[in-house]
Design an enzyme around this catalytic site. Structure first.
Site, mmCIF file in Angstrom:
data_model
loop_
_atom_site.group_PDB
_atom_site.id
_atom_site.type_symbol
_atom_site.label_atom_id
_atom_site.label_comp_id
_atom_site.label_asym_id
_atom_site.label_seq_id
_atom_site.Cartn_x
_atom_site.Cartn_y
_atom_site.Cartn_z
ATOM 1 N N GLU A 175 0.825 -1.220 0.000
ATOM 2 C CA GLU A 175 0.000 0.000 0.000
ATOM 3 C C GLU A 175 0.853 1.261 0.000
ATOM 4 O O GLU A 175 1.092 1.862 1.050
ATOM 5 C CB GLU A 175 -0.945 0.022 1.204
ATOM 6 C CG GLU A 175 -1.900 1.222 1.149
ATOM 7 C CD GLU A 175 -2.761 1.366 2.398
ATOM 8 O OE1 GLU A 175 -3.625 2.262 2.412
ATOM 9 O OE2 GLU A 175 -2.563 0.596 3.353
ATOM 10 N N LYS A 212 -2.813 -2.057 -2.802
ATOM 11 C CA LYS A 212 -3.848 -1.146 -2.302
ATOM 12 C C LYS A 212 -3.400 0.263 -2.628
ATOM 13 O O LYS A 212 -2.389 0.742 -2.106
ATOM 14 C CB LYS A 212 -4.061 -1.328 -0.804
ATOM 15 C CG LYS A 212 -5.163 -0.418 -0.249
ATOM 16 C CD LYS A 212 -5.584 -0.797 1.164
ATOM 17 C CE LYS A 212 -6.651 0.162 1.692
ATOM 18 N NZ LYS A 212 -7.205 -0.241 2.994
#
EC number: 4.1.2.13
Length: 296
Positions: A175, A212
């Site tokens: 992420e 993400k």
């Protein structure tokens, strides 16, 4: 790796619920739920209250595997029980894939990025994640400015730790968030995409990750990353957008599903009746599901 969980994450319709606020973000999450700081006197009481909130969400009939593929948990949530079962086991039995947030927070902004703080207990955390039935992990960095060398450093750190997670038999969610308020957001995203592609191409054929990412400014920017053979799924964070804003933006991107936190739980309140709470959560789940599976 749990093959049933892998197949659900790879091919299922739905989104991931992010229930992983921790440390400094917990008071804010509780305040949003209507629990003020004068209602607890220490950290233990605070985490008891946030577990009650998460238990109420997870046990709600609205929190259903037909629309929710997975849930990201804070470490204390993983170690606590729901209805006599560890949270990961409870989720798995409900048909929802459990993930664990493993990062220790962000370093200060330096050269337009925020790296992750060191994860000194990584090996032990991964051992316990396996013991508690986690399918994967999540760790967050942030990009604020389009500095190529420093975005490269962010991605290198993510994949260096990601390889250790893979070696432990888990699937890392990489992420590297791009700040939605960056004046050069689109340029940041172009640089980030190139760096992610470079590192994905270096993975072995049996090494899998999830990504993400902030919903990009350019439609379908990350579609080829989602199609990469080493990527299980690309999911999107809400990043400070309201749920309506995030849903509307998400609909412009094929192969991109939601992994929302505040945008999922923002209208839930401790003082709601069970009917009000479940209906409010159902409305949020339905709208995020729709944005994840029905594209413009």
């Amino acid at each position: 790796m749990n093959q049933t969980h892998f197949d659900k994450m790879k091919n299922g319709n739905g989104f991931i619920a992010a229930l992983d606020q921790s440390g400094g973000s917990t008071p804010k999450a509780l305040a949003g739920y209507g629990v003020t700081e004068d209602q607890y006197s220490n950290e233990e009481e605070m985490f008891d209250l946030v577990h009650q909130m998460r238990t109420r969400i997870i046990t709600s009939p609205a929190f259903d595997a037909d629309k929710i593929l997975g849930a990201i948990l804070f470490e204390q949530t993983m170690d606590r029980e729901i209805e006599g079962k560890y949270t990961g086991d409870y989720l798995s039995e409900k048909g929802i894939v459990p993930f664990l947030k493993i990062d220790k927070g962000l370093a200060d902004v330096e050269n337009g990025v925020q790296l992750m703080k060191p994860i000194h207990d990584l090996d032990e955390t991964l051992r316990r994640a396996n013991e508690r039935g986690m399918f994967g992990t999540k760790m967050r960095s942030v990009v604020h400015e389009p500095n190529e060398a420093n975005i490269q450093e962010v991605v290198e750190q993510q994949f260096e730790i990601g390889k250790k997670i893979i070696d432990a038999g888990l699937v890392p969610i990489i992420e590297p968030e791009v700040d939605i308020n960056s004046s050069d957001k689109e340029q940041c995203e172009e640089i980030l995409k190139a760096e992610l592609k470079k590192h994905l191409d270096q993975l072995g054929s049996d090494e899998y990750v999830m990504l993400k990412l902030t919903i990009p400014s350019k439609a379908n920017l990350y579609k080829d990353l989602a199609d990469h053979p080493n990527v299980v799924r690309v999911v999107a964070l809400s990043g400070g957008y309201t749920r309506d804003e995030a849903n509307e933006k998400l609909k412009d991107h094929e192969n991109l599903i939601a992994s929302f936190s505040r945008a999922l739980a923002s209208e839930l309140n401790v003082n709601q009746s069970e009917e009000e709470f479940n209906n409010t959560l159902q409305e949020a789940v339905d709208s995020i599901y729709d944005a994840s599976v029905n594209k413009n």
